[in-house]
Write a protein that holds these residues in place. Structure first.
Motif, PDB file in Angstrom:
ATOM      1  N   UNK A   2      48.975  42.698  46.955  1.00 53.35           N
ATOM      2  CA  UNK A   2      48.954  41.427  46.246  1.00 53.35           C
ATOM      3  C   UNK A   2      47.750  41.357  45.321  1.00 53.35           C
ATOM      4  N   UNK A   3      47.900  40.591  44.243  1.00 50.71           N
ATOM      5  CA  UNK A   3      46.801  40.469  43.287  1.00 50.71           C
ATOM      6  C   UNK A   3      46.859  39.109  42.606  1.00 50.71           C
ATOM      7  N   UNK A   4      45.739  38.674  42.112  1.00 49.93           N
ATOM      8  CA  UNK A   4      45.672  37.395  41.420  1.00 49.93           C
ATOM      9  C   UNK A   4      45.909  37.585  39.923  1.00 49.93           C
ATOM     10  N   UNK A   5      46.601  36.588  39.347  1.00 48.74           N
ATOM     11  CA  UNK A   5      46.812  36.600  37.899  1.00 48.74           C
ATOM     12  C   UNK A   5      46.484  35.216  37.355  1.00 48.74           C
ATOM     13  N   UNK A   6      45.280  34.801  37.574  1.00 47.53           N
ATOM     14  CA  UNK A   6      44.854  33.459  37.206  1.00 47.53           C
ATOM     15  C   UNK A   6      45.017  33.182  35.713  1.00 47.53           C
ATOM     16  N   UNK A   7      44.875  34.230  34.883  1.00 50.32           N
ATOM     17  CA  UNK A   7      44.916  34.029  33.448  1.00 50.32           C
ATOM     18  C   UNK A   7      46.325  34.126  32.880  1.00 50.32           C
ATOM     19  N   UNK A   8      47.320  34.361  33.737  1.00 52.02           N
ATOM     20  CA  UNK A   8      48.691  34.491  33.275  1.00 52.02           C
ATOM     21  C   UNK A   8      49.611  33.660  34.156  1.00 52.02           C
ATOM     22  N   UNK A  11      53.380  34.147  33.494  1.00 53.73           N
ATOM     23  CA  UNK A  11      53.846  35.454  33.958  1.00 53.73           C
ATOM     24  C   UNK A  11      54.041  35.416  35.463  1.00 53.73           C
ATOM     25  N   UNK A  12      53.094  34.840  36.172  1.00 50.45           N
ATOM     26  CA  UNK A  12      53.197  34.740  37.627  1.00 50.45           C
ATOM     27  C   UNK A  12      54.403  33.912  38.021  1.00 50.45           C
ATOM     28  N   UNK A  13      54.609  32.804  37.339  1.00 45.91           N
ATOM     29  CA  UNK A  13      55.752  31.947  37.657  1.00 45.91           C
ATOM     30  C   UNK A  13      57.066  32.698  37.471  1.00 45.91           C
ATOM     31  N   UNK A  14      57.188  33.432  36.366  1.00 43.97           N
ATOM     32  CA  UNK A  14      58.408  34.198  36.121  1.00 43.97           C
ATOM     33  C   UNK A  14      58.598  35.282  37.179  1.00 43.97           C
ATOM     34  N   UNK A  41      56.843  39.566  44.939  1.00 51.52           N
ATOM     35  CA  UNK A  41      56.258  39.399  43.604  1.00 51.52           C
ATOM     36  C   UNK A  41      54.910  40.083  43.472  1.00 51.52           C
ATOM     37  N   UNK A  42      54.308  40.457  44.599  1.00 52.16           N
ATOM     38  CA  UNK A  42      53.009  41.108  44.552  1.00 52.16           C
ATOM     39  C   UNK A  42      51.877  40.171  44.235  1.00 52.16           C
ATOM     40  N   UNK A  43      51.970  38.909  44.717  1.00 54.77           N
ATOM     41  CA  UNK A  43      50.902  37.939  44.500  1.00 54.77           C
ATOM     42  C   UNK A  43      50.491  37.347  45.837  1.00 54.77           C
ATOM     43  N   UNK A  44      49.324  36.730  45.850  1.00 61.94           N
ATOM     44  CA  UNK A  44      48.881  36.037  47.046  1.00 61.94           C
ATOM     45  C   UNK A  44      49.683  34.762  47.242  1.00 61.94           C
ATOM     46  N   UNK A  45      49.872  34.390  48.496  1.00 61.21           N
ATOM     47  CA  UNK A  45      50.617  33.165  48.770  1.00 61.21           C
ATOM     48  C   UNK A  45      49.909  31.955  48.156  1.00 61.21           C
TER      49      UNK A  45
END
Length: 205
Positions: A2-8, A11-14, A41-45
């Motif tokens: 998992x990874x953070x995408x704070x600036x996108x 993109x994360x929502x999609x 999705x490969x993101x943190x909960x």
């Protein structure tokens, strides 16, 4: 991982919506949990919760996304049709029948329709989206035409048959029905009135 995408955020929502759709397709609606979506999705909960606080909220967004894209496809099809008579209904037909029944998005939509049948809030969401689309895409004449309303109801029936993989109608009969519906859309509402108006302008000898 998992990874953070704070600036996108978009993109994360999609990614999250696509992950939810993939889970529905692969394992069914019951497999959709917030934890499973975040993993796929490969993101943190925690990042997921910034977009969707609950599973129903996420499913509403997925349903909204699917129907908005369908409405956009209808609008794009209308732009390619030079004949204004029945154009919105004809575009609705073409987009509907061109969606393969075995397409991944069709499977996702089938699951969402199942949810709609039992969830009044999802039904209300569906109705509000299509009410807006109908107002934007159908002329007043088209909305008030009983013939074109009949066409749209027939299209809905054909679409539901495809979605439920109901195969009692042969491919030849299906093609014939589609051809017949399109022909009916070209019988423009108000044509008789226009014809009378044109005739009235013909100079008398």
């Amino acid at each position: 991982m998992t990874q953070r995408r704070k600036n996108q955020p978009e993109v994360t929502r999609e990614q999250l919506l696509r992950a939810a759709a993939d889970l529905i397709l692969a394992q069914g609606l019951q497999a959709v949990t917030l934890d499973a979506i975040a993993r796929r999705a490969g993101v943190l909960k925690a990042d997921l919760l910034e977009h969707f606080q609950t599973k129903p909220v996420l499913l509403d967004a997925l349903f909204d996304d699917a129907t908005q894209r369908f409405a956009a496809a209808v609008a794009a099809e209308m732009e390619k049709d030079p004949d204004p008579n029945g154009r919105g209904t004809r575009a609705y037909l073409r987009v509907t029948v061109n969606a393969p029944a075995d397409d991944g998005e069709a499977h996702v939509m089938r699951s969402l329709i199942g949810l709609m049948l039992f969830d009044p809030e999802v039904r209300e969401l569906w109705s509000s989206i299509w009410d807006e689309a109908r107002e934007a895409q159908l002329s007043p004449e088209e909305q008030e035409s009983s013939e074109l309303t009949l066409c749209r109801l027939a299209i809905d029936g054909l679409w539901m048959s495809d979605m439920l993989e109901h195969r009692t109608v042969s491919s030849q009969m299906r093609a014939s029905v589609i051809h017949r519906i399109e022909a009916l859309t070209r019988k423009a509402p108000g044509a008789s009135a226009r014809l009378r108006d044109e005739v009235s302008r013909i100079p008398e000898e």
